[in-house]
Structure formats: C-alpha cells, structure tokens
Design a protein around this motif. Structure first.
Motif, PDB file in Angstrom:
ATOM      1  N   PRO A  95      -0.571   8.667 -11.668  1.00 31.62           N
ATOM      2  CA  PRO A  95       0.415   8.888 -10.595  1.00 31.62           C
ATOM      3  C   PRO A  95      -0.147   9.825  -9.541  1.00 31.62           C
ATOM      4  N   ALA A  96       0.375   9.702  -8.326  1.00 26.72           N
ATOM      5  CA  ALA A  96      -0.105  10.458  -7.156  1.00 26.72           C
ATOM      6  C   ALA A  96      -1.451   9.925  -6.668  1.00 26.72           C
ATOM      7  N   THR A  97      -1.754   8.677  -7.052  1.00 25.55           N
ATOM      8  CA  THR A  97      -2.975   8.017  -6.579  1.00 25.55           C
ATOM      9  C   THR A  97      -2.637   7.133  -5.377  1.00 25.55           C
ATOM     10  N   PRO A  98      -3.386   7.230  -4.289  1.00 28.35           N
ATOM     11  CA  PRO A  98      -3.152   6.312  -3.168  1.00 28.35           C
ATOM     12  C   PRO A  98      -3.574   4.894  -3.526  1.00 28.35           C
ATOM     13  N   ILE A  99      -2.732   3.935  -3.178  1.00 27.44           N
ATOM     14  CA  ILE A  99      -2.982   2.524  -3.451  1.00 27.44           C
ATOM     15  C   ILE A  99      -3.303   1.820  -2.134  1.00 27.44           C
ATOM     16  N   VAL A 100      -4.505   1.268  -2.042  1.00 24.07           N
ATOM     17  CA  VAL A 100      -4.911   0.498  -0.869  1.00 24.07           C
ATOM     18  C   VAL A 100      -5.427  -0.846  -1.369  1.00 24.07           C
ATOM     19  N   ARG A 101      -4.658  -1.891  -1.168  1.00 23.46           N
ATOM     20  CA  ARG A 101      -5.009  -3.200  -1.710  1.00 23.46           C
ATOM     21  C   ARG A 101      -6.203  -3.807  -0.971  1.00 23.46           C
ATOM     22  N   LYS A 102      -7.071  -4.472  -1.754  1.00 16.80           N
ATOM     23  CA  LYS A 102      -8.276  -5.086  -1.204  1.00 16.80           C
ATOM     24  C   LYS A 102      -8.279  -6.603  -1.354  1.00 16.80           C
ATOM     25  N   GLY A 103      -7.284  -7.142  -2.057  1.00 17.01           N
ATOM     26  CA  GLY A 103      -7.244  -8.581  -2.240  1.00 17.01           C
ATOM     27  C   GLY A 103      -8.185  -9.072  -3.310  1.00 17.01           C
ATOM     28  N   ASP A 104      -8.507  -8.202  -4.312  1.00 23.30           N
ATOM     29  CA  ASP A 104      -9.375  -8.625  -5.402  1.00 23.30           C
ATOM     30  C   ASP A 104      -8.962  -7.901  -6.677  1.00 23.30           C
ATOM     31  N   CYS A 105      -9.825  -7.951  -7.700  1.00 24.74           N
ATOM     32  CA  CYS A 105      -9.466  -7.398  -9.004  1.00 24.74           C
ATOM     33  C   CYS A 105      -9.180  -5.902  -8.962  1.00 24.74           C
ATOM     34  N   ASP A 136       0.849  -1.188   0.000  1.00 22.43           N
ATOM     35  CA  ASP A 136       0.000   0.000   0.000  1.00 22.43           C
ATOM     36  C   ASP A 136       0.888   1.242   0.000  1.00 22.43           C
ATOM     37  N   GLY A 137       0.354   2.331  -0.489  1.00 13.95           N
ATOM     38  CA  GLY A 137       1.123   3.574  -0.492  1.00 13.95           C
ATOM     39  C   GLY A 137       0.689   4.481  -1.614  1.00 13.95           C
ATOM     40  N   MET A 138       1.532   5.464  -1.911  1.00 11.85           N
ATOM     41  CA  MET A 138       1.245   6.447  -2.957  1.00 11.85           C
ATOM     42  C   MET A 138       1.998   6.071  -4.231  1.00 11.85           C
TER      43      MET A 138
END
Length: 410
Positions: A360-370, A334-336
């Motif tokens: 770019p500059a989008t926050p990434i928060v993984r959900k464990g899916d597609c 997770d991160g930016m």
C-alpha cells in the motif's frame, strides 16, 4: 562428503522461493547468482546464499561458478529472470561449459527471435496467424495493409506482453510504432517489429516438460488493446478432439524448434481454423502456473525441473484431478494504492492463496503489460463451476482502493 549445490542464475519474485525450498527438500544447497540480489525479497527473508555478479557477462558467471565448485559439488544449474529467455540461454551455455544437463542455448536463442521462431514453425507447417517483419512506420503500414486491420503490433523479442498492442486504425499503428521505435526501450536483437493477424478465439496454453504434455489451461485477457492476463483455469474445458489437436500441435512446435529438453509452454488461440500458435516459450512460466498445476494434477513441476537439471529421475504422474484457477488483480486506473484488505478472502474454504505484489502507498502507473498485475487469488475444488464461484466470491471480498493522481492545474 562435499555438499551438493544447485546454482540459480537470477531469481524470480513469484517462483524463485519455490525453487529454493524444493532444492533444500532435495538436500541441495541453493546459490543464487544475480546482478542485484536485493530485488528478490526472499533472498533476504529466507537467508539462502546469494552472490552479486553481472549475469549478462558469461565469463564472469563461469568464473563465479568455478569459485563455487571449489567448495561444492555443483549438482545442477538452472535459472530464470526477465526477460526469461535471455537468462535461460545463458543457463544453457553454462551447462554446456560445465558438462551439466541443460537446455540447448541455440534453440532458446531461436525462440527469443520471434520472427525466426515464426519462420521455423511455418516451415514445419504449424498453423499460425499471418505475419510480417518491419523496421519502420512505412513497413508497418504496408504489412498491416497486406494482412488487414486490426493487427497485433509488437517487438520481435521480449516477454510478458511488453510492447504488444492491438491496432485497429492507421492512427493507432502510427502511435504504437512511434512508441516502439522512440529509443527509450531496449528490444532484442534490434528495433525489429512484428505485425501479425489478430487471431480471434479462446486462448489456451499447453505446458510441457521434455516431450510430455503436462496440462492445458484456459486463459482470459483483460480489455483490449492490451494483452494482460486476467484469469487462468486448469484444466481447460476441452473436448477429446480439441485436447488431442492442441497436444499434437504442441509436440510439433517442440520438434520444429528443437526443444526436447526441459520445460516449455505454447500459447494458442482457437480460431475457425482450429488451434493457431501465438508463441512458444522455452522455459517454465513464472507467476501462478506451477502452483496451479500442482493443485490441479498433483504434479510438482518445480521439483521435476530441478531433478532434470541434476540428472535424476523425474516424475510427472498425476495424483489427482481438480480444477484450479487464478484471478489476477489488475487496476482499472492509475493512482496511489491506498489500502488492501484480503483477510476475508484468504479465509474462504477453497482459497489457497491471496497475494499482493506491491505494498500500500505504492503509485500505480499502468503500462499495458504483465507489470500491471498487482496480485492474484488462487482457488481449487473438485469441479469447474465450484472453483469459479469460490474465486469470484473471494475477489468480491477483497477491499482495495486506488486514489487517482491529482490533475495538474486543478
């Protein structure tokens, strides 16, 4: 002469534009009906007609289609969305109302209910993992004890691996069941949970139109306990007997679920028992699949689907045989998302597409899916080894970075 229109219910961020352009090539005027047209960038960038309407309200859709019919000859109607099956069932009802070719809405609804789908397939003798239906933690634990850990636990409805997890321990069962039942998620038709045997083996998917097998791909998931696709290859490297067995079971699934019209795909695991069915989806898959099928076989699946929807003759004959593959870009943290440079990868011979789904500059928060997938790379060549090498080299040339979120208190 009245202009002919193709009505699209909702859009799709990855394949929606393919439908718009294919419709225009066929001399049709595409009109998208969507609850929120602004979520599909191509509707703004490309300028096709879009109308905002509640696509969950059948009467509102009938009213809007009737309004369109006052100005156009509605040649056909189809759609996609998330979850795909709910929109596709609505498409079937609209086609029935306006006497247009379309999917059987009852068949689509039966597939949406994954427990009912399992029962119908079991009645037809289709090989599947052991499964149980549960509504609370006690029933989940009881089902897991009967089947034997590890088990796959997932909602009895949904798509894109949302809410799907491999549970190896009683603690993981409790954690994931609590997540599924916590009230923050909407699972259709109820809070029902499927507990399934973990079928171990290579992953394959067959793609069909009507009763015809278009192709079979090999798929690779990322790290467990989640089921996020990392890789597709068309065609799968199968022996004649393996291909025959997967094709045979695919047709039996279509018959058992009454899916003799339109596109569908069947997901398998090749186990010690041979191919066992993980899921049947009564729709054209989104993402890279239509592009890969066209690159591998020369079959334009989107155009064929539109021709079917407007009652014209469609063609699935192959014009060539190549190996096409896609690698999905899935963050490992997770991160930016700081940067993404794909120019060198995109310029490689054999690479047909490099696409980033987020800026770019989008926050990434993984959900464990597609939803974890942030992009893809597609490559094609005359042989499997060459395609694999091109794809790996292209992925290695992509320069992207994610800065982890700061930890509170540090």
């Amino acid at each position: 002469m009245t202009r002919r229109a193709l009505i699209l219910i909702e859009g799709h961020k990855l394949i929606g534009l393919l439908y718009v352009k294919a419709a225009q090539r066929l001399g049709l005027h595409p009109i998208t009906l969507s609850s929120d047209p602004t979520q599909y960038g191509y509707l703004t960038a490309e300028g096709p007609e879009a109308v905002q309407v509640d696509t969950g309200d059948l009467d509102a859709l009938i009213h809007e289609c009737s309004r369109v019919r006052a100005s156009y000859d509605i040649a056909g109607l189809t759609g996609f969305g998330s979850p795909g099956e709910s929109v596709y069932a609505t498409v079937g009802r609209l086609c029935r109302h306006f006497d247009l070719p379309g999917p059987n809405p009852e068949s689509v609804e039966r597939c949406r209910d994954k427990f009912l789908q399992r029962q119908l397939l079991a009645d037809a003798g289709i090989p599947m993992p052991a499964y149980r239906l549960a509504s609370d933690l006690t029933e989940v634990e009881s089902a897991a004890a009967e089947i034997g850990l590890p088990v796959v636990v997932k909602p009895a409805a949904g798509s894109g691996s949302r809410g799907v997890r491999l549970c190896r321990t009683v603690n993981e069962l409790a954690e994931h069941t609590t997540y599924l039942l916590d009230g923050n998620h909407i699972w259709w038709p109820s809070q029902s949970i499927l507990v399934e045997e973990f079928a171990q083996g290579l992953q394959y998917s067959s793609y069909t139109m009507g009763n015809e097998i278009i192709g079979i791909c090999a798929a690779v998931f990322g790290p467990l306990p989640h089921f996020v696709y990392h890789h597709f290859t068309f065609p799968a490297l199968l022996t004649y007997d393996e291909h025959r067995r997967i094709a045979d079971v695919s047709r039996r699934c279509l018959c058992a679920l009454d899916l003799g019209w339109g596109p569908a795909h069947v997901e398998f695991r090749w186990t010690k028992r041979g191919p066992v069915v993980i899921e049947v989806n009564p729709r054209l898959p989104g993402g890279t699949t239509p592009r890969l099928i066209q690159l591998a076989y020369g079959v334009d699946l989107v155009t064929a689907h539109i021709k079917l929807a407007i009652g014209e003759e469609w063609d699935l004959r192959r014009t060539h045989s190549h190996t096409a593959a896609a690698r999905f870009l899935v963050p490992d943290r997770d991160g930016m998302l700081d940067s993404f440079d794909c120019e060198r990868a995109a310029a490689m011979p054999g690479v047909t597409e490099v696409k980033l789904y987020v800026e770019p500059a989008t926050p990434i928060v993984r959900k464990g899916d597609c939803q974890d997938t942030v992009g893809h790379v597609i490559a094609v060549s005359a042989c499997p080894a060459e395609t694999g090498a091109i794809l790996q080299r292209a992925v290695d040339l992509i320069d992207w970075s994610i800065t982890p979120f700061p930890v509170l208190g540090q």
